[in-house]
Design a protein around this motif. Structure first.
Motif, PDB file in Angstrom:
ATOM      1  N   LEU A  27      27.406 -76.663-123.314  1.00  0.00           N
ATOM      2  CA  LEU A  27      27.104 -77.661-124.346  1.00  0.00           C
ATOM      3  C   LEU A  27      27.516 -77.196-125.734  1.00  0.00           C
ATOM      4  CD1 LEU A  27      23.574 -78.745-123.138  1.00  0.00           C
ATOM      5  CD2 LEU A  27      25.740 -79.914-122.802  1.00  0.00           C
ATOM      6  N   PHE A  44      21.882 -88.039-126.763  1.00  0.00           N
ATOM      7  CA  PHE A  44      21.041 -87.791-127.932  1.00  0.00           C
ATOM      8  C   PHE A  44      20.166 -86.558-127.727  1.00  0.00           C
ATOM      9  CE2 PHE A  44      18.247 -89.096-131.458  1.00  0.00           C
ATOM     10  CZ  PHE A  44      19.230 -89.447-132.353  1.00  0.00           C
ATOM     11  N   MET A 102      20.619 -84.077-125.333  1.00  0.00           N
ATOM     12  CA  MET A 102      21.301 -82.834-124.970  1.00  0.00           C
ATOM     13  C   MET A 102      22.141 -82.261-126.099  1.00  0.00           C
ATOM     14  SD  MET A 102      22.264 -83.580-121.020  1.00  0.00           S
ATOM     15  CE  MET A 102      22.911 -81.982-120.619  1.00  0.00           C
ATOM     16  N   ALA A 117      22.878 -84.340-129.287  1.00  0.00           N
ATOM     17  CA  ALA A 117      22.789 -85.140-130.528  1.00  0.00           C
ATOM     18  C   ALA A 117      24.182 -85.497-131.049  1.00  0.00           C
ATOM     19  CB  ALA A 117      21.983 -84.412-131.603  1.00  0.00           C
ATOM     20  N   GLY A 118      25.155 -85.604-130.143  1.00  0.00           N
ATOM     21  CA  GLY A 118      26.504 -85.986-130.561  1.00  0.00           C
ATOM     22  C   GLY A 118      27.407 -84.789-130.857  1.00  0.00           C
ATOM     23  N   GLY A 119      26.821 -83.599-130.975  1.00  0.00           N
ATOM     24  CA  GLY A 119      27.596 -82.416-131.324  1.00  0.00           C
ATOM     25  C   GLY A 119      28.148 -81.730-130.091  1.00  0.00           C
ATOM     26  N   PRO A 120      28.729 -80.565-130.159  1.00  0.00           N
ATOM     27  CA  PRO A 120      29.107 -79.878-131.389  1.00  0.00           C
ATOM     28  C   PRO A 120      30.140 -80.677-132.193  1.00  0.00           C
ATOM     29  CG  PRO A 120      29.885 -78.716-129.426  1.00  0.00           C
ATOM     30  CD  PRO A 120      29.069 -79.840-128.952  1.00  0.00           C
ATOM     31  N   VAL A 121      29.987 -80.620-133.493  1.00  0.00           N
ATOM     32  CA  VAL A 121      30.746 -81.462-134.417  1.00  0.00           C
ATOM     33  C   VAL A 121      30.598 -82.924-133.965  1.00  0.00           C
ATOM     34  CG1 VAL A 121      32.827 -81.659-135.778  1.00  0.00           C
ATOM     35  CG2 VAL A 121      32.280 -79.498-134.700  1.00  0.00           C
ATOM     36  N   ASN A 122      31.661 -83.549-133.449  1.00  0.00           N
ATOM     37  CA  ASN A 122      31.480 -84.920-132.961  1.00  0.00           C
ATOM     38  C   ASN A 122      31.883 -85.044-131.499  1.00  0.00           C
ATOM     39  OD1 ASN A 122      30.518 -86.192-135.320  1.00  0.00           O
ATOM     40  ND2 ASN A 122      32.570 -86.076-136.175  1.00  0.00           N
ATOM     41  N   GLU A 158      30.034 -87.582-129.225  1.00  0.00           N
ATOM     42  CA  GLU A 158      29.612 -88.861-129.790  1.00  0.00           C
ATOM     43  C   GLU A 158      30.075 -89.993-128.864  1.00  0.00           C
ATOM     44  OE1 GLU A 158      27.125 -89.504-132.193  1.00  0.00           O
ATOM     45  OE2 GLU A 158      28.267 -88.144-133.453  1.00  0.00           O
ATOM     46  N   LYS A 196      23.646 -93.987-135.292  1.00  0.00           N
ATOM     47  CA  LYS A 196      23.704 -93.143-136.486  1.00  0.00           C
ATOM     48  C   LYS A 196      24.135 -93.935-137.706  1.00  0.00           C
ATOM     49  CE  LYS A 196      24.204 -88.706-134.323  1.00  0.00           C
ATOM     50  NZ  LYS A 196      25.129 -87.658-133.907  1.00  0.00           N
ATOM     51  N   LYS A 249      22.704 -80.293-134.718  1.00  0.00           N
ATOM     52  CA  LYS A 249      23.316 -81.310-135.565  1.00  0.00           C
ATOM     53  C   LYS A 249      22.303 -82.371-135.979  1.00  0.00           C
ATOM     54  CE  LYS A 249      27.313 -84.193-135.904  1.00  0.00           C
ATOM     55  NZ  LYS A 249      28.001 -85.214-135.145  1.00  0.00           N
ATOM     56  N   ILE A 307      23.608 -73.691-132.255  1.00  0.00           N
ATOM     57  CA  ILE A 307      24.045 -75.055-132.564  1.00  0.00           C
ATOM     58  C   ILE A 307      23.304 -76.086-131.707  1.00  0.00           C
ATOM     59  CG2 ILE A 307      26.312 -74.345-133.391  1.00  0.00           C
ATOM     60  CD1 ILE A 307      27.464 -75.533-130.850  1.00  0.00           C
ATOM     61  N   ASN A 308      22.480 -75.610-130.785  1.00  0.00           N
ATOM     62  CA  ASN A 308      21.627 -76.556-130.069  1.00  0.00           C
ATOM     63  C   ASN A 308      20.145 -76.297-130.300  1.00  0.00           C
ATOM     64  OD1 ASN A 308      23.266 -78.450-128.972  1.00  0.00           O
ATOM     65  ND2 ASN A 308      23.535 -77.423-127.017  1.00  0.00           N
ATOM     66  N   GLN A 310      26.320 -81.433-141.910  1.00  0.00           N
ATOM     67  CA  GLN A 310      26.071 -81.012-140.528  1.00  0.00           C
ATOM     68  C   GLN A 310      27.383 -80.789-139.795  1.00  0.00           C
ATOM     69  OE1 GLN A 310      23.576 -84.021-138.707  1.00  0.00           O
ATOM     70  NE2 GLN A 310      22.210 -84.022-140.464  1.00  0.00           N
ATOM     71  N   GLU A 311      28.281 -81.753-139.970  1.00  0.00           N
ATOM     72  CA  GLU A 311      29.568 -81.674-139.301  1.00  0.00           C
ATOM     73  C   GLU A 311      30.339 -80.456-139.786  1.00  0.00           C
ATOM     74  OE1 GLU A 311      30.926 -85.886-139.045  1.00  0.00           O
ATOM     75  OE2 GLU A 311      32.877 -84.909-139.041  1.00  0.00           O
ATOM     76  N   GLN A 328      28.926 -77.144-138.470  1.00  0.00           N
ATOM     77  CA  GLN A 328      29.192 -76.990-137.032  1.00  0.00           C
ATOM     78  C   GLN A 328      30.670 -76.740-136.762  1.00  0.00           C
ATOM     79  OE1 GLN A 328      27.576 -79.681-134.173  1.00  0.00           O
ATOM     80  NE2 GLN A 328      25.670 -78.530-134.169  1.00  0.00           N
ATOM     81  N   GLU A 329      31.523 -77.402-137.515  1.00  0.00           N
ATOM     82  CA  GLU A 329      32.965 -77.163-137.345  1.00  0.00           C
ATOM     83  C   GLU A 329      33.290 -75.695-137.551  1.00  0.00           C
ATOM     84  OE1 GLU A 329      34.940 -81.433-138.757  1.00  0.00           O
ATOM     85  OE2 GLU A 329      34.758 -79.801-140.189  1.00  0.00           O
ATOM     86  N   THR A 361      31.659 -73.428-134.686  1.00  0.00           N
ATOM     87  CA  THR A 361      32.336 -73.528-133.391  1.00  0.00           C
ATOM     88  C   THR A 361      33.811 -73.177-133.498  1.00  0.00           C
ATOM     89  OG1 THR A 361      32.765 -75.873-133.774  1.00  0.00           O
ATOM     90  CG2 THR A 361      30.807 -75.333-132.505  1.00  0.00           C
ATOM     91  N   THR A 375      36.152 -74.976-134.836  1.00  0.00           N
ATOM     92  CA  THR A 375      37.038 -76.132-134.725  1.00  0.00           C
ATOM     93  C   THR A 375      38.009 -76.188-135.894  1.00  0.00           C
ATOM     94  OG1 THR A 375      35.061 -77.241-133.956  1.00  0.00           O
ATOM     95  CG2 THR A 375      37.010 -78.593-134.218  1.00  0.00           C
TER      96      THR A 375
END
Lengths: 305, 441
Positions: A163, A246, A248, A250-255, A258, A266, B225, B273-274, B412-413, B416-417, B420, B422
């Motif tokens: 995840l 939502f 597990m 919440a849309g992440g990591p990053v997006n 989604e 959101k 996030k 991140i979780n 948040q984005e 996390q970027e 991770t 990214t």
């Protein structure tokens, strides 16, 4: 014929009036409870709605396709669309295959088959949030059983952290959803199977059809209505996925995970862009509308057969 | 005819499917309440449900008012005991009914309530959420009432979080901040005697801890996030001398790189991140990490999960200056109070009185936002809470901005970027800065 149709609308005979009275409550209910929100949602999607003008209600400015333009230029939309389709199609495929295999298995009446079938349904009746949390823990790299098991068997050298990586994250909710959905598929298919008479198989057996032939020539065609409703219902339920994602990730990591439903949620309830949220929901609506149309066509074909 | 029937059936099916996905607008209208057992059971007042529209009785002496909040567990019980106390006052002007809703649901109900009018008289919000609702027009202006309080001096950042366009719309009732929790035994085992003060020292300590005990993560923080990741990252950002509106400054990049260093060296688990802040507490309580960044509201949980844990609280190590994020909640009077403002304020000003503020915050293990309440008054001989109050001097609230949730989403984005991998720190920071600039205009 045409004459009769106009009459049908404007000039009721007594029987039609009684009939109309019977469906009226249901009709009113549908219009208020289901029709109104949908219409409202469409109106909302053409309005500029943000924290600054929310309370104005009807007077909020109409901006035509402005919201749709905004969401189509949002870089999350392609990800959400792709994820939603991947999620739905992969889940549906595996749920159906495993559901079918289990249905066939439990169709053979053996010791405890009914009890076992009942037990299998547990995964379907379990609250989605609980399932999602369970899978979240199972997929954790430090303490999760999945990575520990894979490491034990030597398939991987270090924990994957399913995840936590953008490439693998979507598979977590997919696993969870497949596991949840199998019993649902199995139950509907089982019901379909029990409707097929034993005699058909008996006579096929006498004619020399082997098990495989029996499955493809008898079971599948006769099971067609059940299969279709399983797939369509499954598609609709899965397409609207929200909780698994939502809880597990919440849309992440990053997006990376989604989906349309979380994206819409959101936009509406975190950023308070209700217009844009409604626009995303309407895209979801249109896709499901197409699916429903295909379903209707198939049903009609069936009926005319 | 058959066609017509199948068409109607089909449409019914379709509409049924869509009803459930129509952006929640219809849903929340139907799902009436999400009752919370603990709160509902023991509420002493008449059992009003949220659905009944606000009961106003101009003729009666005491006005029934609703108070919505998102607290569960210990905090809910504390709030409830305060309300019970108020509801027993003979000369009170209102009778308060508490209603719990999970946080996401609560925010949703407020936003929808602005449109539908279904609002409580008193609305509790996180300080970062307050201005969104102020901009929506959910609150009544209470500037004069607040100024007329007997002790109107609040922590400036806390008070400011409820101030929109120069008008005060809500007042803080609880404050808290983040600090560094240290597991003393693990420190001793690793031979560490000096607590880290600067970022470099923190890295050193992490390195030593990691070498001495590779099975334990030196540090735990939350990077899930949600609002949690922003709340936890801001101390680093502030400490470097940047802020959320200068994300592409060299200072901000330094802060982002620092967090990345923690992650790259394995000083924090890749699972952060979780992890929510509550997950972080569980990790620390279970001895899976030697230090954690968390707030004082975790004290009851730690007491519960690991009663014998030997820990101490120190300031979050700094780059240029000490920094922390100021959390807490505000209460505001909503437009549903119309005609009953005095009765509603009677309750609100009681909650804001020194006695109540002291009692409520002490019960909760939080910091009273009222500056008339000193450290000695609130927590005499309490090292842990004193440490939090010391840290709170450096704490800054998120925002305040009516579009904070959106800004927070961008942050948040961005973080996390970077965690991770990214995007590179610079790329991600620049992107975030541009998006935020477009929002704040």
């Amino acid at each position: 014929m045409t004459k009769k149709k106009t009459k049908f609308l404007f000039n009721f005979d007594k029987q039609s009036k009684v009939g109309l009275a019977f469906i009226l409550p249901a009709l009113v209910y549908m219009i208020i409870m289901v029709g109104y929100p949908i219409v409202y949602n469409w109106v909302l999607s053409f309005q500029d709605v943000s924290v600054f003008n929310m309370a104005q209600g009807v007077k909020r400015p109409f901006i035509g396709l402005g919201n749709y333009r905004m969401i189509f230029s949002n870089d999350v939309l392609p990800i959400a669309l792709k994820n939603t389709f991947t999620y739905t199609i992969v889940s549906l495929f595996f749920q159906f295959v495993f559901g079918m295999l289990l249905a066939l298995l439990f169709n053979k009446k053996f010791f405890l088959s009914k009890t076992l079938r009942g037990l299998l349904v547990i995964s379907w009746v379990m609250p989605t949030t609980v399932t999602a949390l369970l899978f979240k823990y199972m997929l954790s790299p430090d303490a999760g059983i999945v990575d520990s098991f894979l490491m034990m068997t030597g398939l991987i050298k270090e924990p994957v952290g399913w995840l936590l990586k953008e490439k693998t994250a979507i598979w977590g909710p997919i696993f969870a959803n497949i596991w949840t959905g199998i019993p649902f598929n199995m139950l509907l298919l089982s019901t379909g199977l029990s409707g097929i008479s034993e005699e058909v198989y008996e006579s096929a057996g006498i004619d020399g059809a082997n098990a495989l032939q029996q499955f493809f020539k008898i079971t599948l065609p006769l099971l067609r209505p059940a299969i279709m409703s399983v797939l369509v219902l499954g598609f609709v339920y899965t397409f609207k996925v929200f909780e698994h994602i939502f809880v597990m990730t919440a849309g992440g990591p990053v997006n990376a995970t989604e989906v349309m439903a979380t994206f819409s949620y959101k936009l509406s309830f975190r950023n308070y862009y209700f217009g844009q949220g409604a626009a995303v929901a309407n895209i979801l609506f249109l896709i499901l509308f197409c699916v429903a149309l295909i379903y209707l066509r198939l049903i009609r074909k069936e009926e005319s057969m | 005819m058959k066609k017509v029937v199948s068409l109607i059936l089909g449409l019914t099916l379709l509409v049924g499917m869509l009803g459930a996905c129509a952006s929640g607008t219809d849903k929340s209208g139907k799902t009436a309440t999400v009752p919370n057992e603990t709160v509902e059971e023991s509420t002493t007042t008449d059992s009003t449900t949220t659905d009944s529209t606000t009961t106003e009785s101009p003729s009666g002496e005491k006005v029934d008012i609703q108070f919505w909040h998102h607290h569960s567990g210990g905090t809910a019980e504390n709030l409830e005991s305060m309300i019970n106390k108020y509801n027993k006052l003979p000369d009170r002007k209102a009778t308060v009914t508490l209603q719990y809703l999970p946080k996401n649901e609560l925010l949703k109900r407020y936003a929808l309530g602005v449109i539908s009018g279904d609002l409580p008289e008193v609305a509790l919000t996180d300080n970062a959420d307050t201005l969104s609702f102020a901009a929506m027009g959910m609150y009544v202006d209470i500037t004069d009432r607040v100024n007329a309080l007997e002790h109107p001096d609040f922590l400036p950042h806390a008070l400011n979080s409820g101030n929109y366009n120069g008008k005060q719309y809500s007042v803080p009732i609880r404050s808290n901040c983040l600090a560094l929790w240290v597991n003393n035994d693990m420190m001793t085992e690793a031979g560490i005697t000096e607590m880290p003060v600067t970022w470099d020292e923190l890295l050193e300590v992490c390195k030593t801890l990691k070498e001495k005990n590779p099975n334990v993560y030196p540090l735990a923080l939350s990077a899930v996030k949600t609002e949690d990741i922003v709340f936890q990252f801001l101390p680093f950002l502030f400490s470097a001398g940047a802020s959320w509106d200068t994300m592409d400054s060299p200072e901000a990049i330094e802060a982002l790189d620092f967090v990345k260093t923690l992650s790259d060296n394995g000083y924090i688990s890749m699972e952060v991140i979780n992890w929510s802040q509550n997950d972080v507490e569980k990790q620390f309580a279970a001895g899976n990490s030697a230090m954690m960044i968390n707030g004082s509201w975790q004290l009851p949980n730690i007491k519960n999960d690991a009663p014998d844990l030997n820990y101490s609280i120190i300031k979050i190590p700094m780059n240029k200056e000490y920094a922390s994020t100021l959390g807490g909640e505000n209460i505001g009077m909503t437009i549903a109070s119309e005609g009953n403002e005095d009765a509603v304020w009677d309750f609100m000003s009681w909650m804001e009185s020194l006695d109540s503020s002291l009692e409520y915050n002490t019960l909760c293990g939080t910091i009273s936002p009222n500056m008339a309440i000193t450290k000695e008054m609130q927590y005499p001989d309490n090292e842990v809470m004193s440490a939090f109050i010391d840290q709170a001097q450096y704490a800054v609230a998120r925002g305040p901005h009516p579009k904070w949730p959106e800004i927070s989403g961008i942050l948040q984005e961005c973080i996390q970027e970077i965690l991770t991998g990214t995007k590179t720190t610079k790329e991600s920071a620049k992107n975030a800065a541009e998006k935020i600039a477009a929002i704040i205009g």
